[in-house]
Design a protein around this motif. Structure first.
Motif, PDB file in Angstrom:
ATOM      1  N   SER A 254       7.038 -51.290  -4.785  1.00 55.59           N
ATOM      2  CA  SER A 254       7.162 -51.339  -3.428  1.00 55.59           C
ATOM      3  C   SER A 254       6.744 -50.327  -2.521  1.00 55.59           C
ATOM      4  N   LEU A 255       6.080 -50.305  -1.500  1.00 56.64           N
ATOM      5  CA  LEU A 255       5.767 -49.032  -0.443  1.00 56.64           C
ATOM      6  C   LEU A 255       7.072 -48.546  -0.006  1.00 56.64           C
ATOM      7  N   VAL A 256       7.468 -47.355  -0.147  1.00 60.13           N
ATOM      8  CA  VAL A 256       8.637 -46.744   0.449  1.00 60.13           C
ATOM      9  C   VAL A 256       8.837 -47.013   1.994  1.00 60.13           C
ATOM     10  N   GLN A 257      10.128 -47.367   2.467  1.00 57.72           N
ATOM     11  CA  GLN A 257      10.298 -47.799   3.843  1.00 57.72           C
ATOM     12  C   GLN A 257      10.416 -46.421   4.555  1.00 57.72           C
ATOM     13  N   SER A 258      11.111 -45.448   3.569  1.00 54.39           N
ATOM     14  CA  SER A 258      11.381 -44.080   3.886  1.00 54.39           C
ATOM     15  C   SER A 258      11.624 -43.257   2.771  1.00 54.39           C
ATOM     16  N   PRO A 259      11.349 -41.739   2.776  1.00 55.14           N
ATOM     17  CA  PRO A 259      11.652 -41.050   1.563  1.00 55.14           C
ATOM     18  C   PRO A 259      13.154 -41.053   1.338  1.00 55.14           C
ATOM     19  N   GLN A 260      14.042 -41.824   1.977  1.00 59.07           N
ATOM     20  CA  GLN A 260      15.444 -41.732   2.101  1.00 59.07           C
ATOM     21  C   GLN A 260      16.009 -41.357   0.357  1.00 59.07           C
ATOM     22  N   GLN A 261      15.758 -42.149  -0.523  1.00 59.65           N
ATOM     23  CA  GLN A 261      16.473 -41.805  -1.851  1.00 59.65           C
ATOM     24  C   GLN A 261      16.124 -40.530  -2.254  1.00 59.65           C
ATOM     25  N   PHE A 262      14.592 -40.241  -2.186  1.00 57.68           N
ATOM     26  CA  PHE A 262      13.912 -39.153  -2.802  1.00 57.68           C
ATOM     27  C   PHE A 262      14.562 -37.701  -2.154  1.00 57.68           C
ATOM     28  N   LYS A 263      14.709 -37.979  -0.947  1.00 62.89           N
ATOM     29  CA  LYS A 263      15.271 -36.637  -0.142  1.00 62.89           C
ATOM     30  C   LYS A 263      16.941 -36.351  -0.764  1.00 62.89           C
ATOM     31  N   GLN A 264      17.540 -37.408  -0.859  1.00 60.00           N
ATOM     32  CA  GLN A 264      18.906 -37.308  -1.305  1.00 60.00           C
ATOM     33  C   GLN A 264      19.000 -36.670  -2.891  1.00 60.00           C
ATOM     34  N   LEU A 265      17.865 -37.149  -3.360  1.00 61.12           N
ATOM     35  CA  LEU A 265      17.658 -36.385  -4.926  1.00 61.12           C
ATOM     36  C   LEU A 265      17.146 -35.113  -4.764  1.00 61.12           C
ATOM     37  N   LEU A 266      16.415 -34.908  -3.910  1.00 67.20           N
ATOM     38  CA  LEU A 266      16.192 -33.385  -3.791  1.00 67.20           C
ATOM     39  C   LEU A 266      17.314 -32.464  -3.655  1.00 67.20           C
ATOM     40  N   MET A 267      18.357 -33.104  -2.948  1.00 69.99           N
ATOM     41  CA  MET A 267      19.726 -32.296  -2.660  1.00 69.99           C
ATOM     42  C   MET A 267      20.295 -32.097  -3.830  1.00 69.99           C
ATOM     43  N   VAL A 268      20.300 -33.172  -4.615  1.00 61.62           N
ATOM     44  CA  VAL A 268      21.159 -32.920  -5.839  1.00 61.62           C
ATOM     45  C   VAL A 268      20.309 -31.966  -6.899  1.00 61.62           C
ATOM     46  N   GLY A 269      19.007 -32.022  -6.666  1.00 58.22           N
ATOM     47  CA  GLY A 269      18.044 -31.093  -7.348  1.00 58.22           C
ATOM     48  C   GLY A 269      18.371 -29.702  -6.825  1.00 58.22           C
ATOM     49  N   GLY A 270      19.148 -29.384  -5.960  1.00 63.00           N
ATOM     50  CA  GLY A 270      19.275 -28.040  -5.505  1.00 63.00           C
ATOM     51  C   GLY A 270      18.070 -27.673  -4.208  1.00 63.00           C
ATOM     52  N   ILE A 271      17.547 -28.378  -3.962  1.00 63.11           N
ATOM     53  CA  ILE A 271      16.504 -27.861  -2.844  1.00 63.11           C
ATOM     54  C   ILE A 271      17.088 -27.482  -1.636  1.00 63.11           C
ATOM     55  N   ASP A 272      18.107 -28.051  -1.189  1.00 56.99           N
ATOM     56  CA  ASP A 272      19.054 -27.376  -0.144  1.00 56.99           C
ATOM     57  C   ASP A 272      18.411 -27.804   1.099  1.00 56.99           C
ATOM     58  N   ARG A 273      17.173 -27.644   1.571  1.00 58.38           N
ATOM     59  CA  ARG A 273      16.601 -27.823   2.922  1.00 58.38           C
ATOM     60  C   ARG A 273      15.183 -28.269   2.671  1.00 58.38           C
ATOM     61  N   TYR A 274      15.110 -29.440   2.919  1.00 55.49           N
ATOM     62  CA  TYR A 274      13.737 -30.352   2.747  1.00 55.49           C
ATOM     63  C   TYR A 274      13.215 -30.596   3.862  1.00 55.49           C
ATOM     64  N   PHE A 275      11.990 -30.951   4.220  1.00 59.53           N
ATOM     65  CA  PHE A 275      11.299 -31.647   5.185  1.00 59.53           C
ATOM     66  C   PHE A 275      10.079 -32.090   4.827  1.00 59.53           C
ATOM     67  N   GLN A 276       9.484 -33.095   5.460  1.00 59.06           N
ATOM     68  CA  GLN A 276       8.148 -33.615   5.042  1.00 59.06           C
ATOM     69  C   GLN A 276       7.936 -34.678   6.273  1.00 59.06           C
ATOM     70  N   ILE A 277       6.298 -34.550   6.573  1.00 62.34           N
ATOM     71  CA  ILE A 277       5.786 -35.413   7.444  1.00 62.34           C
ATOM     72  C   ILE A 277       5.317 -36.673   6.815  1.00 62.34           C
ATOM     73  N   ALA A 278       6.362 -37.336   6.623  1.00 66.04           N
ATOM     74  CA  ALA A 278       6.209 -38.656   5.608  1.00 66.04           C
ATOM     75  C   ALA A 278       5.504 -40.074   6.350  1.00 66.04           C
ATOM     76  N   GLU A 583      23.938 -42.622 -10.838  1.00 75.74           N
ATOM     77  CA  GLU A 583      24.013 -41.531 -11.796  1.00 75.74           C
ATOM     78  C   GLU A 583      23.841 -39.956 -11.284  1.00 75.74           C
ATOM     79  N   ALA A 584      22.827 -39.874 -10.272  1.00 77.97           N
ATOM     80  CA  ALA A 584      22.574 -38.633  -9.745  1.00 77.97           C
ATOM     81  C   ALA A 584      23.699 -38.031  -8.851  1.00 77.97           C
ATOM     82  N   LEU A 585      24.419 -38.932  -8.123  1.00 84.78           N
ATOM     83  CA  LEU A 585      25.528 -38.617  -7.647  1.00 84.78           C
ATOM     84  C   LEU A 585      26.909 -38.132  -8.058  1.00 84.78           C
ATOM     85  N   ASP A 586      26.731 -38.676  -9.591  1.00 91.08           N
ATOM     86  CA  ASP A 586      27.871 -38.320 -10.464  1.00 91.08           C
ATOM     87  C   ASP A 586      27.325 -37.085 -11.309  1.00 91.08           C
ATOM     88  N   SER A 587      26.310 -36.225 -11.017  1.00 90.48           N
ATOM     89  CA  SER A 587      25.624 -35.103 -11.749  1.00 90.48           C
ATOM     90  C   SER A 587      26.046 -33.887 -10.759  1.00 90.48           C
TER      91      SER A 587
END
Ligand code: ASP
Length: 650
Positions: A254-278, A583-587
């Motif tokens: 599917s073409l993403v309707q927004s990067p919603q899940q990815f940006k949350q996963l980036l927080m789990v990945g410790g990025i802390d502050r993310y942005f993108q012109i998406a 699973e990511a939220l549990d990690s």
């Protein structure tokens, strides 16, 4: 005075080729292919600095091009300088005066009387031909100074004129008056439409604002600009997504309707502050302010609350604001969702409007007549609302009434709309058809109705009774303003809408859908209602609204996998489909939240454009088509086979 462009084009078309051959001489050679000279194409000859016959030493050129200036730059301060300009011939008069246009403006060129060779050249060329000139900057005679033009005090006395590429004579529309051409034509020939100064300005504003946003986020706030995939798996419970077939039978992206899940996963990945012109994609019906692919400024942060995201967003807008747009002052006002519906009948109020909805439910509820005449019941959802435009009934016509009745019936079937001009005599009969006399008297008193006022009243079920008036409030204000009545306050009125319901009613199996998206955290004060009365739960969701446009929205997210699972289950979403996120939220997921700003809408608002298509270089039509290439188009049988696709015609 200037001759109309059309006449000139005709003259040019007849003389074009003859003149062109004379001008170019040795520079362009005819393609010798047996085609007669009058219709043969010209071969391409690259232009370089050496092609001028003028002494190089006298000209100070731009570092990256052979021009010395752009067409909007020269002033009396440059008088006496030798300059080189390139651009499109916007207009010409008497084969002597030329307006040369590029992305920065226009400059008047003048051919000295003795240069009959150049006069002949000009005679043969069409508007929109690309030319290069070298000449000297002269002050214009006083009587010819044009104060409305940045370069209106000077003109260039042409010494050298060269055709870089001729334009055909009959372009689909002249590049003279923006929005005079039909939008479908503008879209089909977008590369011409982009030449309008208005389009040039809009795209430059867009670029400048985005640059400032990036600067603020990266340099001042330590954000990281990260690209996320656009090919992903279907997200259940959201907007309709575009499906992308693969060579693997039965398997689709599917073409993403927004990067919603990815940006949350980036927080789990410790990025802390993310942005993108998406770039985001939604397979939804076209609207004035939305097309199937759109761009958002997508932001996510860890260890934040609602207030911090709002503050960051306000600072971002202030830092990227363009001075020429006037004032922007923060903090923005906050309004609860319930209040927005109560006062404006919409969750994106235009706070510049002088009039609001008035709740008259308590009065109407006492009317026995309404129930007996219409069968409308006074249940918990019953509502009666009014909007009054004081002294503004004179512009209300029968056709407006018919149009509003139609909108009401079609879009808000749970509301009964009454439209009444308050006149001295019989206006009450417009209401007593449905309401008891004493109820009508109470309404008159409560709303303080006077002769000449325009009254809209709706009765029935919420939210239809509020939304119908919300829509008419805007429409009637627009009608009055088009007749010269000023109603809206000037400038931008910013609002944060907060305390949205987490879920809304929906006609689906589950009877419920998310108001924002399934990852929004329930309001901590309402958690106890989640299992028993989910429709009463508020979400930690916020929308940014300005002048009636929804500019952005975001939320604090659920970071606990059990709570996330519970919300997905309430929505009837198969949690297996979201196991990667759970699973990511549990990690060790940090508390986090974010926002997305709809850049197309935001920039359209800043540019005062009527449509987002005026701030997108290559937009899609309302129907989602690319008018230039005709996409979407059919695919070949080979491609169908490769992607395991069969259409009804196969
Ligand atoms: N992903 C959301 C949207 O596209 C925005 C957000 O919650 O940050 O509307």
């Amino acid at each position: 005075m200037h001759r109309p462009g059309k006449i000139l084009l005709n003259i040019c078309s007849r003389r074009f080729l003859k003149g062109f051959q004379q001008i170019l001489g040795a520079k362009l050679s005819m393609v010798s292919s047996g085609i007669s000279s009058s219709s043969a194409p010209f071969s391409y000859v690259p232009v370089n600095k050496a092609s001028t016959t003028l002494p190089e030493a006298t000209i100070k050129r731009d570092k990256y091009s052979h021009r010395t200036h752009n067409c909007g730059q020269l002033t009396v301060a440059n008088v006496g300088e030798k300059v080189e300009l390139c651009g499109w011939m916007e207009f010409q008069r008497m084969n002597k005066f030329i307006t040369l246009r590029d992305n920065c403006g226009s400059t008047q060129l003048i051919v000295p009387d003795e240069r009959t060779d150049l006069t002949k050249t000009i005679e043969g060329i069409s508007y929109e031909t690309v030319i290069r000139v070298i000449g000297t900057v002269n002050p214009r005679p006083n009587s010819q100074v044009n104060k409305n033009m940045a370069t209106g005090e000077i003109e260039i006395s042409v010494e050298h004129l060269e055709i870089l590429n001729p334009s055909k004579t009959q372009l689909p529309f002249p590049i003279r008056q923006f929005i005079k051409a039909k939008e479908s034509l503008r879209m089909q020939y977008r590369y011409l439409d982009l030449r309008f100064p208005e389009m040039q300005r809009n795209l430059r504003i867009r670029s400048k604002v985005l640059m400032r946003m990036r600067e603020f986020l990266i340099n001042k706030c330590n954000f990281v600009d990260i690209e996320t995939p656009t090919l992903f798996r279907r997200t259940p419970g959201g907007a309709q997504e575009f499906i992308v077939p693969t060579r693997n039978p039965g398997k689709f992206y599917s073409l993403v309707q927004s990067p919603q899940q990815f940006k949350q996963l980036l927080m789990v990945g410790g990025i802390d502050r993310y942005f993108q012109i998406a770039r985001c994609y939604r397979d939804e019906a076209g609207r004035m302010d939305r097309q199937p692919e759109f761009t958002q400024l997508d932001i996510e942060m860890s260890f934040v609350d609602r207030e911090s995201i709002m503050m960051l967003t306000e600072d971002l807008l202030v830092e990227s604001w363009l001075e020429e747009l006037g004032e922007i002052s923060t903090p923005f006002e906050q309004m609860r969702y319930d209040d927005a519906m109560e006062l404006y009948g919409t969750d994106k109020p235009d706070a510049r409007l002088p009039y609001k909805l008035q709740n008259v439910t308590d009065i109407v509820k006492t009317s026995i007549a309404l129930t007996t005449k219409t069968g409308i019941e006074y249940n918990d959802n019953f509502g009666a609302y009014a909007v009054v435009f004081p002294k503004e009934s004179k512009n209300f016509s029968n056709s407006t009434k018919a149009q509003f009745d139609d909108i009401s019936k079609r879009e808000f079937p749970q509301a009964k709309l009454l439209q009444v001009k308050i006149t001295e005599s019989s206006w009450k009969s417009g209401l007593t058809t449905l309401l008891s006399n004493d109820v009508v008297d109470s309404i008159e008193n409560r709303l303080n109705l006077h002769n000449g006022d325009m009254l809209f009243l709706s009765v029935g079920q919420k939210p239809d009774v509020q939304e119908v008036l919300g829509k008419l409030l805007i429409l009637y204000t627009n009608i009055l303003e088009s007749k010269g009545v000023t109603l809206r306050a000037p400038g931008f009125k910013w609002l944060w809408i907060v305390d949205f319901p987490l879920f809304s009613k929906e006609d689906n199996e589950n009877g419920i859908r998310t108001t924002h998206h399934p990852f929004t955290q329930p309001h901590p004060e309402d958690l106890h209602l989640l299992a028993t009365d989910p429709l009463k739960v508020r979400g930690l969701h916020y929308d940014l609204v300005s002048n009636g446009w929804e500019i952005g929205g975001g939320s604090i997210r659920i970071h606990n996998s059990l709570l996330q699972k519970q919300v997905l289950e309430i929505l009837g979403i198969d949690t297996c489909q979201m196991s990667h996120l759970l699973e990511a939220l549990d990690s060790g997921a940090p508390p986090h939240g974010g926002i997305a700003l709809g850049l197309d809408r935001y920039i359209a608002m800043l540019c005062n454009a009527t449509s987002i298509r005026d701030v997108i270089a290559f937009p899609k039509s309302m129907e989602g088509r690319d008018a230039m290439s005709g996409a979407p188009i059919q695919i070949s049988d080979e491609d169908k086979k490769l992607y395991h696709i069969r259409t009804p015609a196969d």
